[in-house]
Motif scaffolding. Sequence first.
Motif, PDB file in Angstrom:
ATOM      1  N   ALA A   1     -43.107  96.877  -7.623  1.00 13.78           N
ATOM      2  CA  ALA A   1     -43.940  95.713  -7.340  1.00 13.78           C
ATOM      3  C   ALA A   1     -44.797  95.395  -8.565  1.00 13.78           C
ATOM      4  O   ALA A   1     -44.913  94.230  -8.963  1.00 13.78           O
ATOM      5  N   HIS A   2     -45.333  96.441  -9.157  1.00  6.83           N
ATOM      6  CA  HIS A   2     -46.153  96.272 -10.340  1.00  6.83           C
ATOM      7  C   HIS A   2     -45.339  95.670 -11.479  1.00  6.83           C
ATOM      8  O   HIS A   2     -45.759  94.709 -12.142  1.00  6.83           O
TER       9      HIS A   2
ATOM     10  N   ASN B   1     -44.594  92.066 -10.575  1.00  9.84           N
ATOM     11  CA  ASN B   1     -45.750  91.164 -10.521  1.00  9.84           C
ATOM     12  C   ASN B   1     -46.179  90.626 -11.883  1.00  9.84           C
ATOM     13  O   ASN B   1     -46.663  89.509 -11.982  1.00  9.84           O
ATOM     14  N   ASN B   2     -45.992  91.444 -12.918  1.00  7.33           N
ATOM     15  CA  ASN B   2     -46.365  90.967 -14.242  1.00  7.33           C
ATOM     16  C   ASN B   2     -45.531  89.756 -14.696  1.00  7.33           C
ATOM     17  O   ASN B   2     -46.101  88.697 -14.978  1.00  7.33           O
TER      18      ASN B   2
ATOM     19  N   LEU C   1     -43.826  87.889 -12.842  1.00  4.68           N
ATOM     20  CA  LEU C   1     -44.033  86.833 -11.850  1.00  4.68           C
ATOM     21  C   LEU C   1     -45.299  86.039 -12.171  1.00  4.68           C
ATOM     22  O   LEU C   1     -45.323  84.797 -12.067  1.00  4.68           O
ATOM     23  N   SER C   2     -46.330  86.753 -12.573  1.00  2.19           N
ATOM     24  CA  SER C   2     -47.567  86.075 -12.986  1.00  2.19           C
ATOM     25  C   SER C   2     -47.281  85.126 -14.135  1.00  2.19           C
ATOM     26  O   SER C   2     -47.783  83.992 -14.185  1.00  2.19           O
ATOM     27  N   GLY C   3     -46.467  85.642 -15.053  1.00  2.20           N
ATOM     28  CA  GLY C   3     -46.090  84.828 -16.212  1.00  2.20           C
ATOM     29  C   GLY C   3     -45.394  83.560 -15.776  1.00  2.20           C
ATOM     30  O   GLY C   3     -45.706  82.459 -16.249  1.00  2.20           O
TER      31      GLY C   3
ATOM     32  N   ILE D   1     -45.477  81.993 -12.806  1.00  3.96           N
ATOM     33  CA  ILE D   1     -46.378  81.063 -12.112  1.00  3.96           C
ATOM     34  C   ILE D   1     -47.338  80.390 -13.094  1.00  3.96           C
ATOM     35  O   ILE D   1     -47.508  79.168 -13.114  1.00  3.96           O
ATOM     36  N   GLY D   2     -47.914  81.256 -13.910  1.00  2.00           N
ATOM     37  CA  GLY D   2     -48.903  80.741 -14.870  1.00  2.00           C
ATOM     38  C   GLY D   2     -48.299  79.705 -15.816  1.00  2.00           C
ATOM     39  O   GLY D   2     -48.852  78.608 -15.993  1.00  2.00           O
ATOM     40  N   MET D   3     -47.138  80.054 -16.417  1.00  4.47           N
ATOM     41  CA  MET D   3     -46.532  79.152 -17.379  1.00  4.47           C
ATOM     42  C   MET D   3     -46.032  77.878 -16.705  1.00  4.47           C
ATOM     43  O   MET D   3     -46.083  76.798 -17.297  1.00  4.47           O
TER      44      MET D   3
ATOM     45  N   ASP E   1     -40.493  80.875 -21.955  1.00  3.43           N
ATOM     46  CA  ASP E   1     -41.266  82.009 -21.437  1.00  3.43           C
ATOM     47  C   ASP E   1     -40.925  82.285 -19.980  1.00  3.43           C
ATOM     48  O   ASP E   1     -40.738  83.442 -19.569  1.00  3.43           O
TER      49      ASP E   1
ATOM     50  N   CYS F   1     -39.293  85.745 -18.371  1.00 10.61           N
ATOM     51  CA  CYS F   1     -39.909  86.485 -17.268  1.00 10.61           C
ATOM     52  C   CYS F   1     -38.931  86.651 -16.120  1.00 10.61           C
ATOM     53  O   CYS F   1     -38.792  87.744 -15.542  1.00 10.61           O
TER      54      CYS F   1
ATOM     55  N   ARG G   1     -36.396  89.280 -16.795  1.00 13.43           N
ATOM     56  CA  ARG G   1     -36.939  90.644 -16.655  1.00 13.43           C
ATOM     57  C   ARG G   1     -36.896  91.083 -15.193  1.00 13.43           C
ATOM     58  O   ARG G   1     -36.488  92.197 -14.873  1.00 13.43           O
TER      59      ARG G   1
END
Lengths: 129, 651
Positions: free
Chosen positions: B441-442, B445-446, B448-450, B452-454, B473, B477, B480
């Motif tokens: 999950a960890h 999540n990284n 995934l954050s990328g 959503i954010g991008m 980008d 992600c 990955r």
Amino acid sequence: MKRKILIVDDEEVIRKFLKIHLAKLGYEVREAADGEQAIEELGKDDFDLLICDILMPKKDGWEVVKEVKSNSKTKHLPVILLTAKNEDSDMFKGYDLGASYYMTKPFTKAQLIYGLRLMFNDSPEEIRI
Amino acid sequence: MIRREFDLEDQDRKKIIITLRWTAIIVTSYLILFAKGRVTDLYLSYTLIMVYLLSNVLLSFLPKTWFSNLKLFYPLVLFDTGIVSFGMYLSEKMTTDFYLVFFLIIIFASVSRNFKLLMVIGGITALLYGCLLYSWGLLTSVESSSYTLRIPFIFIMTAFYGYLVQTLTREKRHALTLSEDKYQGLFENAHDGIILLRTPQWQIADINREVAKVTGYSKEELIQKEVFDLFLPEEIEKVRSYFEEVIEKGKGRADDLSLRKKDGISVEVDLSTQRIDLGDESFYQMIFRDLREQRKLEKKIRESKRNLEAIFDGIRDQLSIQAPDYRILRVNRAVTENRKTSFMELINRKCYEAYFQRTLPCENCPVSATLHTKQPANSIMRIPADNTTLQIFSYPILDDKGDLLSAIEYMKDITEEQRLQEQLIQSEKLAGIGILASGVAHEINNPLSGIIGMAEVALEEEDIAKNKGYLTDILNCAQRISEIVRGLRSYSRAAKKEELSFVDLNEVLEESLKMVRLASKKTSVEVIKQFQSIEKIRANVGEIQQVFTNLITNAFQAMNGKKDHLILSTRSFKDFVEVKVSDHGMGIPQKYLGQIFDPFFTTKKPGEGTGLGLNIVYRIVTKYEGTIDVESKEQEGTTVTIKFPARRVDV
């Protein structure tokens, strides 16, 4: 005078979009890729907010918060912890150490803005949810 | 010891007495009827002779034992003296032939006396008679020569009868002297108490050392006392009836009587009394043994026997004792209860027939091993008939010389235990998946954050050229995440597999490493791989992966995120393959080394470790007949070495 925010995360892509978002919101942004760099940056300049990941090589987020809170110069610096771990125990640990806010990855821009509003009472007008 | 003199046997005594009386009758008859100056009253003379004759005939019918009784002996002497004296009186030969009376008394006396005494008495009598003749002036008369001859005659006759007695008893005397010495030795050194008793009063004539030791009385205190004083007063009636029985039968035993010691304490004894003849006296020899020690010992033996039986029957696993030819000698209750049979149906049947319905001993029978080696053995047996698994132990029972008497077979039903073990492995696997999931999950999540954010950044961006970079980008992600998911799939595939296959340990090590990296995010650990090409082993991939992920996770945690080396190596040997996981972490404290494989042993905080990891590793490795060895030094690191036998290789 723009507010200065330090972003600490070992993930480049996260630093990248955070920087874009925050810059648009009118903040001055600095970056660090790990805990050691973060402490170095904090020593060089005065910041208004620290956004810090927890799991990082060399020095992790917990240690950074501890150092910030034990240093009289940075004691009052608000800290937002970022983490990919979604566990309550971690969140409480963060608050215990003196963090002001805790954000779980992944998060949206809206969640980020909400956090910023909590940190800065005189929220800038352009910050809208 | 009392002065012992020898007595004639009753038989000899009777013979001698009767012979002597015949001689006396003949001599008396001759003197009355035919000697010079014979009796005038013939009728009275005949009656006298007939009475004397008849008395001797009657005497010959009496039982021989009576002849040792003084109650018979003295009246006899008196009777004979009377008859002979009366005969002398009738024939008016009182002066001349009265020596016969003395003579008779002497002879009779000699029968029960010894030879020396007899010669003394003979001499005295001859002297007295000589004095008598002299005083009557007969030694100087016309017939003096005839009278003078009578004096040595008395002496010679005494000697003759004495010789007769001596000869008859010599043989026995010899034998008895020898046995008396032996008796003396036995008497004093016996471990039993011996008391010699005189009848009819049951006086104590002698005691041996043991009596003094047991009763506390000295020899002097007991001699001449009645034996009844030695017994408990309340048992005196029982004691008397016991001695009456002894008199009646000549001997007797009793084990329900108690002696009273000098200090008043009673001692339970085992008594046996019998008549013995020593010297010229008869004694009753009372032998007793202190029963306290024996009773105590018997009680102990009984108790320990009961205890052992209770333990034997109380054990809930099946126990049987088997002879070297596999015959069942004994079984405990668990056997009869489990098999719903009776002891009688199993006894003396061969183990393999009775228990396993076979005609030969089972191939991996531990009892066979014990019978050959005299050493304990054990093995695990699957019983397809009722789908159970038995663990069988066998232990030898040896005699004093070390030869095998029998073997104990201990059968433990481990079906349930094995099922639980499987469950434990399964649940640990699930726990492992849980830990992996949070790690994954960890990891997810990284990126995934990328994404959503991008994506949000891109949405707000009008400039297409800039947007291209953001989309790249996002794509990275997403890729990955895709990789991580692909890695998970192989793990779940391995975890699902139940059946055995030929497993390449190098491959599994590699996959396990990837998995652990996902879960722990300790990127600073440098992993050095020293893989040799090794043979595959036949095993369940999932279980081997469980072993390796557990070991690698432990190593990562031990290094605690410090930049350090983890060495994974595989090597191939003649009989086995070896896998080594060695880290430079904090090491295991010496005091914990003995416990690390115990289930639920953990030094981690609650919630952080189950304490099952190494236990599961151990179970899985031993399941495939492998060995596991841990070397560790605090602050220096730990090396875990696993060896699997290579004999199953045939791909």
